[in-house]
Design a protein around this motif. Structure first.
Motif, PDB file in Angstrom:
ATOM      1  N   ALA A 297      11.489  -5.018   1.603  1.00  0.00           N
ATOM      2  CA  ALA A 297      10.679  -6.068   2.223  1.00  0.00           C
ATOM      3  C   ALA A 297       9.266  -6.130   1.655  1.00  0.00           C
ATOM      4  O   ALA A 297       8.474  -6.992   2.073  1.00  0.00           O
ATOM      5  CB  ALA A 297      10.609  -5.830   3.736  1.00  0.00           C
ATOM      6  N   GLY A 298       8.945  -5.232   0.736  1.00  0.00           N
ATOM      7  CA  GLY A 298       7.623  -5.234   0.134  1.00  0.00           C
ATOM      8  C   GLY A 298       6.525  -4.702   1.031  1.00  0.00           C
ATOM      9  O   GLY A 298       5.346  -4.965   0.802  1.00  0.00           O
ATOM     10  N   LEU A 299       6.908  -3.916   2.060  1.00  0.00           N
ATOM     11  CA  LEU A 299       5.910  -3.387   2.986  1.00  0.00           C
ATOM     12  C   LEU A 299       5.178  -2.183   2.427  1.00  0.00           C
ATOM     13  O   LEU A 299       4.052  -1.887   2.831  1.00  0.00           O
ATOM     14  CB  LEU A 299       6.582  -3.001   4.317  1.00  0.00           C
ATOM     15  CG  LEU A 299       7.233  -4.131   5.114  1.00  0.00           C
ATOM     16  CD1 LEU A 299       7.939  -3.565   6.333  1.00  0.00           C
ATOM     17  CD2 LEU A 299       6.170  -5.145   5.535  1.00  0.00           C
ATOM     18  N   VAL A 300       5.817  -1.455   1.506  1.00  0.00           N
ATOM     19  CA  VAL A 300       5.237  -0.214   0.993  1.00  0.00           C
ATOM     20  C   VAL A 300       5.463  -0.129  -0.510  1.00  0.00           C
ATOM     21  O   VAL A 300       6.346  -0.798  -1.073  1.00  0.00           O
ATOM     22  CB  VAL A 300       5.868   1.024   1.686  1.00  0.00           C
ATOM     23  CG1 VAL A 300       5.706   0.960   3.197  1.00  0.00           C
ATOM     24  CG2 VAL A 300       7.338   1.180   1.317  1.00  0.00           C
ATOM     25  N   ASP A 301       4.682   0.711  -1.138  1.00  0.00           N
ATOM     26  CA  ASP A 301       4.840   0.998  -2.561  1.00  0.00           C
ATOM     27  C   ASP A 301       5.898   2.098  -2.706  1.00  0.00           C
ATOM     28  O   ASP A 301       5.711   3.211  -2.209  1.00  0.00           O
ATOM     29  CB  ASP A 301       3.502   1.472  -3.131  1.00  0.00           C
ATOM     30  CG  ASP A 301       3.556   1.725  -4.636  1.00  0.00           C
ATOM     31  OD1 ASP A 301       4.662   1.924  -5.178  1.00  0.00           O
ATOM     32  OD2 ASP A 301       2.490   1.750  -5.272  1.00  0.00           O
ATOM     33  N   PRO A 302       7.018   1.825  -3.370  1.00  0.00           N
ATOM     34  CA  PRO A 302       8.101   2.819  -3.441  1.00  0.00           C
ATOM     35  C   PRO A 302       7.711   4.100  -4.151  1.00  0.00           C
ATOM     36  O   PRO A 302       8.340   5.143  -3.929  1.00  0.00           O
ATOM     37  CB  PRO A 302       9.205   2.071  -4.201  1.00  0.00           C
ATOM     38  CG  PRO A 302       8.503   0.985  -4.940  1.00  0.00           C
ATOM     39  CD  PRO A 302       7.361   0.585  -4.075  1.00  0.00           C
TER      40      PRO A 302
ATOM     41  N   PRO B 225       0.827  -1.206   0.000  1.00  0.00           N
ATOM     42  CA  PRO B 225       0.000   0.000   0.000  1.00  0.00           C
ATOM     43  C   PRO B 225       0.863   1.259   0.000  1.00  0.00           C
ATOM     44  O   PRO B 225       2.085   1.200   0.191  1.00  0.00           O
ATOM     45  CB  PRO B 225      -0.767  -0.125   1.314  1.00  0.00           C
ATOM     46  CG  PRO B 225       0.166  -0.879   2.195  1.00  0.00           C
ATOM     47  CD  PRO B 225       0.889  -1.857   1.309  1.00  0.00           C
ATOM     48  N   PRO B 226       0.242   2.435  -0.207  1.00  0.00           N
ATOM     49  CA  PRO B 226       0.979   3.685  -0.014  1.00  0.00           C
ATOM     50  C   PRO B 226       1.391   3.812   1.446  1.00  0.00           C
ATOM     51  O   PRO B 226       0.814   3.161   2.326  1.00  0.00           O
ATOM     52  CB  PRO B 226      -0.033   4.753  -0.419  1.00  0.00           C
ATOM     53  CG  PRO B 226      -1.360   4.121  -0.216  1.00  0.00           C
ATOM     54  CD  PRO B 226      -1.168   2.665  -0.544  1.00  0.00           C
ATOM     55  N   ALA B 227       2.371   4.649   1.689  1.00  0.00           N
ATOM     56  CA  ALA B 227       2.900   4.786   3.042  1.00  0.00           C
ATOM     57  C   ALA B 227       3.046   6.252   3.403  1.00  0.00           C
ATOM     58  O   ALA B 227       3.348   7.092   2.549  1.00  0.00           O
ATOM     59  CB  ALA B 227       4.247   4.091   3.172  1.00  0.00           C
ATOM     60  N   VAL B 228       2.835   6.551   4.683  1.00  0.00           N
ATOM     61  CA  VAL B 228       3.189   7.855   5.229  1.00  0.00           C
ATOM     62  C   VAL B 228       4.254   7.620   6.293  1.00  0.00           C
ATOM     63  O   VAL B 228       4.057   6.846   7.225  1.00  0.00           O
ATOM     64  CB  VAL B 228       1.964   8.605   5.794  1.00  0.00           C
ATOM     65  CG1 VAL B 228       1.242   7.805   6.860  1.00  0.00           C
ATOM     66  CG2 VAL B 228       2.385   9.964   6.334  1.00  0.00           C
ATOM     67  N   PHE B 229       5.408   8.230   6.081  1.00  0.00           N
ATOM     68  CA  PHE B 229       6.478   8.191   7.067  1.00  0.00           C
ATOM     69  C   PHE B 229       6.263   9.406   7.970  1.00  0.00           C
ATOM     70  O   PHE B 229       6.562  10.540   7.603  1.00  0.00           O
ATOM     71  CB  PHE B 229       7.842   8.212   6.384  1.00  0.00           C
ATOM     72  CG  PHE B 229       8.212   6.891   5.769  1.00  0.00           C
ATOM     73  CD1 PHE B 229       9.188   6.091   6.344  1.00  0.00           C
ATOM     74  CD2 PHE B 229       7.563   6.432   4.634  1.00  0.00           C
ATOM     75  CE1 PHE B 229       9.517   4.864   5.793  1.00  0.00           C
ATOM     76  CE2 PHE B 229       7.890   5.209   4.068  1.00  0.00           C
ATOM     77  CZ  PHE B 229       8.868   4.416   4.642  1.00  0.00           C
ATOM     78  N   SER B 230       5.697   9.153   9.142  1.00  0.00           N
ATOM     79  CA  SER B 230       5.300  10.205  10.069  1.00  0.00           C
ATOM     80  C   SER B 230       6.429  10.422  11.072  1.00  0.00           C
ATOM     81  O   SER B 230       6.755   9.529  11.859  1.00  0.00           O
ATOM     82  CB  SER B 230       4.004   9.806  10.784  1.00  0.00           C
ATOM     83  OG  SER B 230       3.558  10.828  11.619  1.00  0.00           O
ATOM     84  N   LEU B 231       7.023  11.612  11.029  1.00  0.00           N
ATOM     85  CA  LEU B 231       8.229  11.907  11.809  1.00  0.00           C
ATOM     86  C   LEU B 231       7.868  12.759  13.020  1.00  0.00           C
ATOM     87  O   LEU B 231       7.258  13.818  12.888  1.00  0.00           O
ATOM     88  CB  LEU B 231       9.247  12.617  10.925  1.00  0.00           C
ATOM     89  CG  LEU B 231       9.547  11.927   9.578  1.00  0.00           C
ATOM     90  CD1 LEU B 231      10.607  12.701   8.806  1.00  0.00           C
ATOM     91  CD2 LEU B 231       9.965  10.478   9.789  1.00  0.00           C
ATOM     92  N   HIS B 232       8.266  12.299  14.194  1.00  0.00           N
ATOM     93  CA  HIS B 232       7.865  12.977  15.424  1.00  0.00           C
ATOM     94  C   HIS B 232       8.590  14.310  15.599  1.00  0.00           C
ATOM     95  O   HIS B 232       9.622  14.580  15.001  1.00  0.00           O
ATOM     96  CB  HIS B 232       8.092  12.077  16.642  1.00  0.00           C
ATOM     97  CG  HIS B 232       9.541  11.775  16.949  1.00  0.00           C
ATOM     98  ND1 HIS B 232      10.398  12.702  17.505  1.00  0.00           N
ATOM     99  CD2 HIS B 232      10.273  10.640  16.787  1.00  0.00           C
ATOM    100  CE1 HIS B 232      11.589  12.151  17.694  1.00  0.00           C
ATOM    101  NE2 HIS B 232      11.535  10.899  17.251  1.00  0.00           N
ATOM    102  N   GLY B 233       8.029  15.141  16.464  1.00  0.00           N
ATOM    103  CA  GLY B 233       8.632  16.430  16.788  1.00  0.00           C
ATOM    104  C   GLY B 233       9.701  16.296  17.840  1.00  0.00           C
ATOM    105  O   GLY B 233      10.155  15.214  18.180  1.00  0.00           O
ATOM    106  N   GLY B 234      10.112  17.406  18.370  1.00  0.00           N
ATOM    107  CA  GLY B 234      11.131  17.403  19.419  1.00  0.00           C
ATOM    108  C   GLY B 234      12.329  18.263  19.084  1.00  0.00           C
ATOM    109  O   GLY B 234      12.284  19.470  19.267  1.00  0.00           O
ATOM    110  N   PRO B 235      13.433  17.699  18.580  1.00  0.00           N
ATOM    111  CA  PRO B 235      13.657  16.289  18.256  1.00  0.00           C
ATOM    112  C   PRO B 235      13.742  15.373  19.473  1.00  0.00           C
ATOM    113  O   PRO B 235      13.700  14.156  19.338  1.00  0.00           O
ATOM    114  CB  PRO B 235      15.000  16.305  17.514  1.00  0.00           C
ATOM    115  CG  PRO B 235      15.731  17.472  18.091  1.00  0.00           C
ATOM    116  CD  PRO B 235      14.664  18.505  18.369  1.00  0.00           C
ATOM    117  N   HIS B 236      13.892  15.991  20.673  1.00  0.00           N
ATOM    118  CA  HIS B 236      14.022  15.178  21.875  1.00  0.00           C
ATOM    119  C   HIS B 236      12.660  14.662  22.310  1.00  0.00           C
ATOM    120  O   HIS B 236      12.001  15.190  23.210  1.00  0.00           O
ATOM    121  CB  HIS B 236      14.690  15.989  22.985  1.00  0.00           C
ATOM    122  CG  HIS B 236      16.141  16.218  22.760  1.00  0.00           C
ATOM    123  ND1 HIS B 236      16.802  15.701  21.666  1.00  0.00           N
ATOM    124  CD2 HIS B 236      17.070  16.897  23.460  1.00  0.00           C
ATOM    125  CE1 HIS B 236      18.077  16.057  21.728  1.00  0.00           C
ATOM    126  NE2 HIS B 236      18.258  16.786  22.790  1.00  0.00           N
TER     127      HIS B 236
END
Length: 624
Positions: A465-470, A392-403
């Motif tokens: 690994a085939g987890l996401v659609d590139p 499936p499509p993927a969203v790489f959700s990056l947390h704030g902070g950085p801490h």
């Protein structure tokens, strides 16, 4: 303040549409219900009147402060402000409720107090420290006769102290970042966290006398090793102070007596990182242990060193404290189950303590762990997958902070992405907490690009690994995560099909000029100096530097009153995008600060993000 008041953008930018609906089936009701379902924080009680409690909740549609009288089981909404209220505290006698009053989410303001039972008709809450200038909050300790308040302004940090009904006096001022740490039980000693050495990321501790502000003792572990004051032992005549230290590359516990300058490192045999507070009698610690994105609770006996895990409910523990009768009250959730406020009694009984009115939020899917070899070591990520979808499509959700770090906690936003058919990948990149001091500090001198190297390693693994659609990977985040998303759009444009940046740093030198002083101090420690002193490091870390390389669609969401990622530097980036004839971007501006406490606004933002990603990837609302 240094930020440009009344700043008006140079260019009119394309406004992102807010869809009426995201889905044409039962997912529509489900995703909205997760955002609108009432939630509440763990109630905090007055030390000497534990039936009097305060908490924050969105039950009225905006995050506000509430009072709860346990003796009568009466709940009362305390604050009612257009952009919400989220900081509150109680004095030991519970006679009043304190809350922090800023303007429309700008975080600049002062503490006020009103009677626990409510204000008389026509009355207004009173400033806790009349005559003290507004500032950004830098700690608060409320004793029985002593009040210590920290404020931060462009001039630096000040700690104000008031005894009884007397006037407030400044007992500490310094241009570098500092804050109130802890007040001793007899109210003779005050611990201050400070960075006079110029590194707010690794603070030192000073203990002063409350009577005159005179120095009692100073403690520092040297460069690159912070000390954080947590609490004094809650017993009269006991001057020991509980600290966090990182002498062995992770956050651990230390007892220090500033009167004798003696210390005891506490041997808590657990992996990961620790934080703690005292049981009411001072004989044991309630230890919160974080390891691999989960937090659990333990009791540690100070006299014997005995350690046992508490039988709390399954899930990741959030806030926790111990009642006078020994009951541990805590919040707990998981990616699959919404948060609950619970009570673990001394006899081992665990129950739901209290819940806000209304239906609870619908659940979601669990997360699984992924460990990937990255350029700086093993990178931990959490994966939430929609059922029965192949690549499936993927969203790489990056947390704030950085801490900060993504943990196995409930998130309405993560769940909405999953409902929309996206794999959600949350990456605890270098700079994240919970994986040791070296991992947290690895971004020093090269922030932004270091984290994105870890994100790229995780993305490569997920593709292989085939987890996401590139071809359908979206990078998304808020605050520091929004900064990383914009930086990825310019430095990794071929990796991403779209980038979504909420309240980001977009033009780092301008952000430094306009942001609150506490963040300037953080940036100086992170970059090794100011933009004047380290211009090349700031240039390489700034998304504006790479704006001409952005060839993917970008969505930016920005708060008009944001003191952390101010609006002027975002407009600079948007104006640079607009100067490019082929730029594809949309903008959402909202009248609040570093995010919104209004439910209706967060719903709009979530719908705007998911709709933008769907349109850019060519997905329809009927995608399972």
């Amino acid at each position: 303040m240094s930020r440009a008041a009344g700043w008006v953008p140079v260019t009119q930018h394309p406004v992102a549409p807010v869809p009426d609906r995201l889905f044409d089936d039962d997912r529509e009701q489900r995703w909205r219900a997760r955002f609108t379902a009432p939630w509440m924080s763990r109630p905090r009680w007055a030390r000497d009147a534990p039936d009097r409690c305060a908490y924050v909740s969105n039950a009225g549609g905006t995050t506000e402060v509430y009072a709860w009288d346990r003796a009568t089981d009466q709940h009362r909404r305390v604050t009612d402000r257009r952009n919400g209220t989220h900081l509150t505290a109680l004095p030991p006698d519970g006679a009043a409720i304190y809350w922090f009053a800023d303007t429309d989410g700008d975080e600049l303001g002062h503490w006020v107090a009103e009677p626990f039972a409510g204000l008389p008709t026509g009355a207004a809450p009173e400033p806790v420290l009349p005559g003290v200038p507004d500032g950004y909050p830098a700690g608060l300790e409320i004793g029985r006769t002593t009040l210590a308040v920290g404020t931060s302004t462009d001039d630096g940090s000040t700690i104000w102290l008031r005894r009884g009904d007397g006037p407030a006096r400044a007992i500490y001022t310094h241009p570098e970042d500092a804050g109130v740490g802890a007040l001793s039980e007899d109210e003779t000693l005050l611990a201050i966290s400070h960075s006079e050495h110029g590194d707010s990321r690794h603070p030192a501790v000073r203990v002063v006398r409350v009577d005159d502000g005179a120095l009692v003792a100073e403690k520092s572990d040297g460069p690159g090793r912070g000390l954080t004051p947590l609490a004094f032992v809650p017993r009269l005549g006991d001057s020991r102070l509980l600290l966090l230290h990182e002498r062995r590359g992770r956050e651990e516990l230390l007892l220090w007596d500033p009167l004798t300058d003696t210390e005891q490192e506490l041997d808590v045999d657990l992996p990961g990182e620790l934080v703690a507070d005292f049981y009411p009698d001072g004989g044991a610690l309630l230890v919160a242990h974080t390891h691999a994105a989960r937090t659990r609770l333990y009791r540690f006996e100070l006299d014997t060193g005995g350690l046992r895990e508490l039988s709390t409910a399954p899930g990741c523990v959030g806030s926790a404290d111990v009642r006078p009768d020994g009951t541990v009250e805590y919040t707990c959730s998981s990616a699959a189950e919404p948060a609950a406020v619970r009570a673990l009694h001394p006899d081992g009984t665990d129950r739901r303590l209290v819940a806000p009115p209304g239906e609870p939020a619908p659940g979601s899917v669990p997360v699984t762990d992924l460990w990937v070899d990255g350029p700086g070591g093993r990178v931990h990520a959490l994966i939430a997958r929609p059922p029965e979808l192949d690549r499936p499509p993927a969203v790489f959700s990056l947390h704030g902070g950085p801490h900060a770090a993504d943990e196995d906690r409930f998130s309405a936003m993560r769940a909405a992405w999953v409902d929309a058919g996206f794999v959600v990948v949350e990456v605890n990149y270098r700079g994240s907490t919970g994986y040791g001091s070296a991992w947290r500090d690895a971004i020093e001198g090269r922030p932004g690009l270091t984290e994105l190297a870890d994100v790229a390693a995780v993305q490569d693994h997920c593709i292989e690994a085939g987890l996401v659609d590139p071809d359908r990977c979206v990078v998304e985040g808020w605050s520091w995560g929004g900064y990383l998303a914009l930086l990825a759009a310019g430095t990794q444009p071929k990796r991403w099909a779209a980038a979504i940046a909420g309240v980001p740093v977009a033009d780092y030198p301008t952000a430094y000029a306009d942001e609150m002083e506490q963040l300037r101090a953080f940036d100086r420690a992170l970059f090794g100096g100011s933009p004047t002193e380290r211009p090349e490091v700031y240039r390489l870390a700034s998304p504006l530097t790479y704006v001409d390389q952005v060839d993917l669609p970008v969505l930016v969401l920005a708060g008009e009153n944001d003191p952390r990622c101010p609006i002027r530097q975002i407009d600079n980036y948007l104006d640079a995008l607009a100067a490019r004839p082929d730029a594809r971007y949309e903008v959402t501006r909202f009248d609040a600060g570093h995010g919104s406490l209004v439910v209706a606004e967060t719903l709009k933002q979530a719908a705007t993000e998911i709709d933008f990603a769907g349109r850019m990837l060519g997905l329809s609302s009927s995608t399972p």
